[in-house]
Design a protein around this motif. Sequence first.
Motif, PDB file in Angstrom:
ATOM      1  N   LEU A  35       0.836  -1.205   0.000  1.00  0.00           N
ATOM      2  CA  LEU A  35       0.000   0.000   0.000  1.00  0.00           C
ATOM      3  C   LEU A  35       0.868   1.252   0.000  1.00  0.00           C
ATOM      4  CD1 LEU A  35      -2.756   1.446   0.262  1.00  0.00           C
ATOM      5  CD2 LEU A  35      -2.581   1.123   2.739  1.00  0.00           C
ATOM      6  N   ALA A  36       1.984   1.210   0.729  1.00  0.00           N
ATOM      7  CA  ALA A  36       2.905   2.350   0.760  1.00  0.00           C
ATOM      8  C   ALA A  36       3.476   2.632  -0.622  1.00  0.00           C
ATOM      9  CB  ALA A  36       4.038   2.071   1.748  1.00  0.00           C
ATOM     10  N   VAL A  37       3.852   1.575  -1.347  1.00  0.00           N
ATOM     11  CA  VAL A  37       4.369   1.746  -2.709  1.00  0.00           C
ATOM     12  C   VAL A  37       3.335   2.441  -3.583  1.00  0.00           C
ATOM     13  CG1 VAL A  37       5.174   0.561  -4.781  1.00  0.00           C
ATOM     14  CG2 VAL A  37       5.886  -0.255  -2.520  1.00  0.00           C
ATOM     15  N   ALA A  38       2.097   1.954  -3.540  1.00  0.00           N
ATOM     16  CA  ALA A  38       1.035   2.532  -4.362  1.00  0.00           C
ATOM     17  C   ALA A  38       0.720   3.971  -3.949  1.00  0.00           C
ATOM     18  CB  ALA A  38      -0.221   1.667  -4.257  1.00  0.00           C
ATOM     19  N   ALA A  39       0.652   4.217  -2.631  1.00  0.00           N
ATOM     20  CA  ALA A  39       0.317   5.557  -2.136  1.00  0.00           C
ATOM     21  C   ALA A  39       1.386   6.578  -2.531  1.00  0.00           C
ATOM     22  CB  ALA A  39       0.151   5.520  -0.618  1.00  0.00           C
ATOM     23  N   ILE A  40       2.661   6.210  -2.366  1.00  0.00           N
ATOM     24  CA  ILE A  40       3.744   7.146  -2.685  1.00  0.00           C
ATOM     25  C   ILE A  40       3.816   7.393  -4.192  1.00  0.00           C
ATOM     26  CG2 ILE A  40       6.226   7.563  -2.515  1.00  0.00           C
ATOM     27  CD1 ILE A  40       6.204   5.882   0.060  1.00  0.00           C
ATOM     28  N   GLN A  41       3.555   6.346  -4.988  1.00  0.00           N
ATOM     29  CA  GLN A  41       3.497   6.539  -6.441  1.00  0.00           C
ATOM     30  C   GLN A  41       2.395   7.515  -6.817  1.00  0.00           C
ATOM     31  OE1 GLN A  41       4.934   5.810  -9.381  1.00  0.00           O
ATOM     32  NE2 GLN A  41       6.716   4.978  -8.333  1.00  0.00           N
ATOM     33  N   MET A  42       1.250   7.386  -6.169  1.00  0.00           N
ATOM     34  CA  MET A  42       0.151   8.311  -6.450  1.00  0.00           C
ATOM     35  C   MET A  42       0.524   9.737  -6.054  1.00  0.00           C
ATOM     36  SD  MET A  42      -3.790   8.327  -5.119  1.00  0.00           S
ATOM     37  CE  MET A  42      -4.844   9.730  -5.583  1.00  0.00           C
ATOM     38  N   LEU A  43       1.224   9.882  -4.920  1.00  0.00           N
ATOM     39  CA  LEU A  43       1.662  11.210  -4.496  1.00  0.00           C
ATOM     40  C   LEU A  43       2.559  11.864  -5.550  1.00  0.00           C
ATOM     41  CD1 LEU A  43       2.472  10.456  -0.738  1.00  0.00           C
ATOM     42  CD2 LEU A  43       0.630  11.917  -1.578  1.00  0.00           C
ATOM     43  N   SER A  44       3.368  11.055  -6.222  1.00  0.00           N
ATOM     44  CA  SER A  44       4.266  11.617  -7.238  1.00  0.00           C
ATOM     45  C   SER A  44       3.527  12.055  -8.497  1.00  0.00           C
ATOM     46  CB  SER A  44       5.335  10.574  -7.614  1.00  0.00           C
ATOM     47  OG  SER A  44       4.771   9.515  -8.374  1.00  0.00           O
ATOM     48  N   MET A  45       2.274  11.602  -8.662  1.00  0.00           N
ATOM     49  CA  MET A  45       1.502  11.942  -9.861  1.00  0.00           C
ATOM     50  C   MET A  45       0.436  13.010  -9.617  1.00  0.00           C
ATOM     51  SD  MET A  45       1.096   8.197 -11.687  1.00  0.00           S
ATOM     52  CE  MET A  45       0.353   7.387 -10.267  1.00  0.00           C
ATOM     53  N   ILE A  46       0.417  13.594  -8.445  1.00  0.00           N
ATOM     54  CA  ILE A  46      -0.591  14.601  -8.102  1.00  0.00           C
ATOM     55  C   ILE A  46      -0.430  15.855  -8.969  1.00  0.00           C
ATOM     56  CG2 ILE A  46      -1.222  16.269  -6.287  1.00  0.00           C
ATOM     57  CD1 ILE A  46      -0.799  14.001  -4.276  1.00  0.00           C
ATOM     58  N   GLU A  47      -1.558  16.371  -9.420  1.00  0.00           N
ATOM     59  CA  GLU A  47      -1.550  17.600 -10.216  1.00  0.00           C
ATOM     60  C   GLU A  47      -2.567  18.620  -9.718  1.00  0.00           C
ATOM     61  OE1 GLU A  47      -2.220  16.432 -14.236  1.00  0.00           O
ATOM     62  OE2 GLU A  47      -0.204  15.597 -14.515  1.00  0.00           O
ATOM     63  N   THR A  48      -3.549  18.198  -8.922  1.00  0.00           N
ATOM     64  CA  THR A  48      -4.603  19.100  -8.475  1.00  0.00           C
ATOM     65  C   THR A  48      -4.789  19.004  -6.963  1.00  0.00           C
ATOM     66  OG1 THR A  48      -6.382  17.468  -8.732  1.00  0.00           O
ATOM     67  CG2 THR A  48      -5.806  18.803 -10.676  1.00  0.00           C
ATOM     68  N   PHE A  49      -5.491  19.979  -6.395  1.00  0.00           N
ATOM     69  CA  PHE A  49      -5.752  19.997  -4.960  1.00  0.00           C
ATOM     70  C   PHE A  49      -6.577  18.788  -4.507  1.00  0.00           C
ATOM     71  CE2 PHE A  49      -7.704  21.446  -1.010  1.00  0.00           C
ATOM     72  CZ  PHE A  49      -6.627  22.040  -0.362  1.00  0.00           C
ATOM     73  N   PRO A  50      -7.671  18.424  -5.206  1.00  0.00           N
ATOM     74  CA  PRO A  50      -8.432  17.232  -4.792  1.00  0.00           C
ATOM     75  C   PRO A  50      -7.585  15.952  -4.814  1.00  0.00           C
ATOM     76  CG  PRO A  50      -9.755  18.564  -6.264  1.00  0.00           C
ATOM     77  CD  PRO A  50      -8.366  19.138  -6.297  1.00  0.00           C
ATOM     78  N   GLN A  51      -6.704  15.836  -5.807  1.00  0.00           N
ATOM     79  CA  GLN A  51      -5.821  14.672  -5.851  1.00  0.00           C
ATOM     80  C   GLN A  51      -4.878  14.654  -4.645  1.00  0.00           C
ATOM     81  OE1 GLN A  51      -3.851  15.006  -9.637  1.00  0.00           O
ATOM     82  NE2 GLN A  51      -5.553  14.109 -10.789  1.00  0.00           N
TER      83      GLN A  51
END
Length: 392
Positions: free
Chosen positions: A285-301
């Motif tokens: 879950l940490a791998v997936a969560a941190i990967q998602m953090l690196s792809m954030i582009e907007t405030f809701p994300q």
Amino acid sequence: MRLRSRIKEHFSFLLLLFVGTLCNAMMVPFMSFFLVEGLGNGPWIISAYSILAVSLTLISNKQFARRIDKGFPAFPLVGIAAAGYLFAVTGLLFSPSLWTALTIGVLGFGLSSSALSTMFSLGRSLAERHQIERSRFNAYMRATTSTAWMVGPAVTFLVADLISVRAVFSVALCVGLVWLALWWCSLPRKITAQARPDIGDQGNKSDTLRQLWVAAAFVFCLSLAHSLTFSSLPIFYVREIGLPGYAPGVAFSIKTFVEVGAIFSTPMMISRFGIHRSLVATSLLAVAAIQMLSMIETFPQMLIGAGLEGLYYGFYASLGISYIQAFAEDRPASATALYWNILMVTGLIAGPVVGLIATAYDFKTVVRVASGVAAAAALILIASRTRLRVNA
């Protein structure tokens, strides 16, 4: 009446843990701001101060843990931590200078940070004495410390902004006096957390020691992954994505809120799935969560990413300490000290690593590297194939 007495003892213990953690949470992040913005020094001074203070805490944790495992009372050890804190904030209140920070500040705050390891060692003993699941009481303690970290930094920076930098030390002194009073009034003078006798054969000792270091390697990797993201995300959000200046604060609040909820669910996870499977799932879950953090582009994300970050870290914060304690039944305080020392070392390492990677590439790359480090933690667990059932 006996139940009421136990509840009172638990509440007093957790209140002492909360106030002690609050004291350190108020000053640990603020000292970097004070050294650079308050005293006008270059950012390099943060590294010098941190290396000195953390080194003293590592030594204190190790030495105090040895005494606890030998059955010495822990009451004076908590008192030394509280007195060190008061010594440091008093010195900085009356003489807010670089020399004071690098001498009195390092000595006082280095000693005060040892309280967390000591209190968690005592909490384990308290849980066993009252026949509470160790993982459950660990969850109570981790939730208490997380709550203190939600409050502490916000208080100091608010006081610094509304009043003055020096006023922070006045507030810290008042809270430190409360910590000292709680220690004196609520913690039993002869409280101990003596290790169990070691009756295993040499082969079992060697295997257990190997498993302990595997567990330590896992904790190191996942802690480093979290420290890398924690250090880089604020600048990543504001400078590289272009989110408003208040975004990192909102993200931290959401992360911590979800984290506390996740912590309380870990005893159920251990009971249903076992600690090893739960930790494997948490690291993935940490791998997936941190990967998602690196792809954030907007405030809701960012809000969704902060929630996922809090979810995995809440699971890990509670499961990790129970995992490493389970491999050192004959010296639990030393195992607890090892856990907290790893967290401090990874926090210290993260600063220079973030600086190097961000200078060569950018902060987004730092977050992606952190995801790889989290993946290494998962691989360590999967390769170890260790099955544990945490004792009640």
